[in-house]
Write a protein that holds these residues in place. Structure first.
Motif, PDB file in Angstrom:
ATOM      1  N   THR A  52       0.816  -1.209   0.000  1.00 10.70           N
ATOM      2  CA  THR A  52       0.000   0.000   0.000  1.00 10.70           C
ATOM      3  C   THR A  52       0.851   1.260   0.000  1.00 10.70           C
ATOM      4  O   THR A  52       0.577   2.207  -0.742  1.00 10.70           O
ATOM      5  CB  THR A  52      -0.936   0.012   1.225  1.00 10.70           C
ATOM      6  N   ASP A  61       0.414 -11.527  -9.836  1.00  8.65           N
ATOM      7  CA  ASP A  61      -0.803 -10.879 -10.335  1.00  8.65           C
ATOM      8  C   ASP A  61      -1.753 -10.533  -9.183  1.00  8.65           C
ATOM      9  O   ASP A  61      -2.427  -9.512  -9.216  1.00  8.65           O
ATOM     10  CB  ASP A  61      -1.511 -11.771 -11.354  1.00  8.65           C
ATOM     11  N   GLN A  64      -0.499  -7.380  -7.614  1.00 12.42           N
ATOM     12  CA  GLN A  64      -0.760  -6.233  -8.480  1.00 12.42           C
ATOM     13  C   GLN A  64      -2.227  -5.833  -8.408  1.00 12.42           C
ATOM     14  O   GLN A  64      -2.557  -4.658  -8.339  1.00 12.42           O
ATOM     15  CB  GLN A  64      -0.370  -6.543  -9.932  1.00 12.42           C
ATOM     16  N   ARG A  65      -3.108  -6.807  -8.398  1.00 12.95           N
ATOM     17  CA  ARG A  65      -4.534  -6.515  -8.268  1.00 12.95           C
ATOM     18  C   ARG A  65      -4.815  -5.845  -6.924  1.00 12.95           C
ATOM     19  O   ARG A  65      -5.596  -4.903  -6.845  1.00 12.95           O
ATOM     20  CB  ARG A  65      -5.361  -7.795  -8.407  1.00 12.95           C
ATOM     21  N   VAL A  67      -2.799  -3.949  -5.190  1.00 18.54           N
ATOM     22  CA  VAL A  67      -2.338  -2.560  -5.296  1.00 18.54           C
ATOM     23  C   VAL A  67      -3.356  -1.736  -6.084  1.00 18.54           C
ATOM     24  O   VAL A  67      -3.682  -0.604  -5.698  1.00 18.54           O
ATOM     25  CB  VAL A  67      -0.936  -2.499  -5.951  1.00 18.54           C
ATOM     26  N   ASP A  68      -3.884  -2.284  -7.162  1.00 17.29           N
ATOM     27  CA  ASP A  68      -4.885  -1.578  -7.968  1.00 17.29           C
ATOM     28  C   ASP A  68      -6.145  -1.297  -7.151  1.00 17.29           C
ATOM     29  O   ASP A  68      -6.740  -0.228  -7.257  1.00 17.29           O
ATOM     30  CB  ASP A  68      -5.235  -2.377  -9.221  1.00 17.29           C
ATOM     31  N   VAL A  69      -6.545  -2.250  -6.317  1.00 17.08           N
ATOM     32  CA  VAL A  69      -7.713  -2.046  -5.451  1.00 17.08           C
ATOM     33  C   VAL A  69      -7.432  -0.930  -4.447  1.00 17.08           C
ATOM     34  O   VAL A  69      -8.268  -0.042  -4.233  1.00 17.08           O
ATOM     35  CB  VAL A  69      -8.091  -3.361  -4.722  1.00 17.08           C
ATOM     36  N   CYS A  70      -6.256  -0.937  -3.856  1.00 13.30           N
ATOM     37  CA  CYS A  70      -5.894   0.090  -2.873  1.00 13.30           C
ATOM     38  C   CYS A  70      -5.825   1.479  -3.494  1.00 13.30           C
ATOM     39  O   CYS A  70      -6.104   2.471  -2.829  1.00 13.30           O
ATOM     40  CB  CYS A  70      -4.570  -0.254  -2.203  1.00 13.30           C
ATOM     41  N   GLN A  71      -5.473   1.551  -4.758  1.00 16.79           N
ATOM     42  CA  GLN A  71      -5.390   2.826  -5.457  1.00 16.79           C
ATOM     43  C   GLN A  71      -6.725   3.237  -6.066  1.00 16.79           C
ATOM     44  O   GLN A  71      -6.829   4.291  -6.676  1.00 16.79           O
ATOM     45  CB  GLN A  71      -4.321   2.754  -6.560  1.00 16.79           C
ATOM     46  N   LYS A  73      -8.375   1.712  -8.491  1.00 17.17           N
ATOM     47  CA  LYS A  73      -8.505   1.367  -9.906  1.00 17.17           C
ATOM     48  C   LYS A  73      -9.431   0.178 -10.121  1.00 17.17           C
ATOM     49  O   LYS A  73      -9.980   0.000 -11.201  1.00 17.17           O
ATOM     50  CB  LYS A  73      -7.132   1.050 -10.504  1.00 17.17           C
ATOM     51  N   GLU A  74      -9.562  -0.663  -9.112  1.00 15.80           N
ATOM     52  CA  GLU A  74     -10.405  -1.858  -9.157  1.00 15.80           C
ATOM     53  C   GLU A  74     -11.275  -1.896  -7.906  1.00 15.80           C
ATOM     54  O   GLU A  74     -10.933  -1.302  -6.894  1.00 15.80           O
ATOM     55  CB  GLU A  74      -9.546  -3.131  -9.201  1.00 15.80           C
ATOM     56  N   GLU A  81      -8.704  -8.343   0.115  1.00 21.39           N
ATOM     57  CA  GLU A  81      -8.855  -6.942  -0.291  1.00 21.39           C
ATOM     58  C   GLU A  81      -9.883  -6.226   0.573  1.00 21.39           C
ATOM     59  O   GLU A  81      -9.653  -5.108   1.051  1.00 21.39           O
ATOM     60  CB  GLU A  81      -9.272  -6.871  -1.764  1.00 21.39           C
TER      61      GLU A  81
END
Length: 126
Positions: A52, A61, A64-65, A67-71, A73-74, A81
């Motif tokens: 984070t 993967d 990475q997903r 990190v995308d959730v924390c940002q 993006k997802e 998560e």
């Protein structure tokens, strides 16, 4: 209790995660999390925190997903998560303070504090 399945290379950490600052008596005693959520946080929390705040790069993967959730993006889908987002909401949101007497402190008026300036009262005893 159901188990959370992740790949063996994801979210590795060398120690358990404890947040003594926000949960000095332990996360399990706080009432904020279920036992499964506490287990997830203690097991993977160090990796979650590093991913984070950017001190660790995602290597799978799944990471990475995450990190995308924390940002933002997802959307959060996995229990991991959702648990980390719940933890972050509890820690980063201001603590609510409840009182029976309201939020503002009642201050004494000038009349109450300067009794020496008041005129003497004359009492007729006749």
């Amino acid at each position: 209790m159901s188990t959370v399945s992740i790949s063996k290379d994801s979210f590795k950490a060398s120690r358990k995660f404890y947040d003594d600052h926000n949960y000095p008596r332990g996360m399990s005693r706080s009432g904020d999390f279920t036992l499964q959520e506490v287990q997830i946080l203690e097991t993977y929390g160090v990796a979650f925190k590093e991913l984070t705040n950017g001190t660790r790069e995602p290597v799978t993967d799944e990471e990475q997903r995450f990190v995308d959730v924390c940002q933002g993006k997802e959307l959060a889908e996995s229990k991991l998560e959702k648990t980390w987002l719940k933890y972050q909401n509890k820690v980063l949101s201001p603590k609510q303070f409840h009182t029976l007497f309201g939020r503002t402190k009642v201050e004494a008026s000038d009349d109450d504090t300067n009794s020496s300036d008041a005129e003497p009262i004359e009492i007729d005893t006749e």
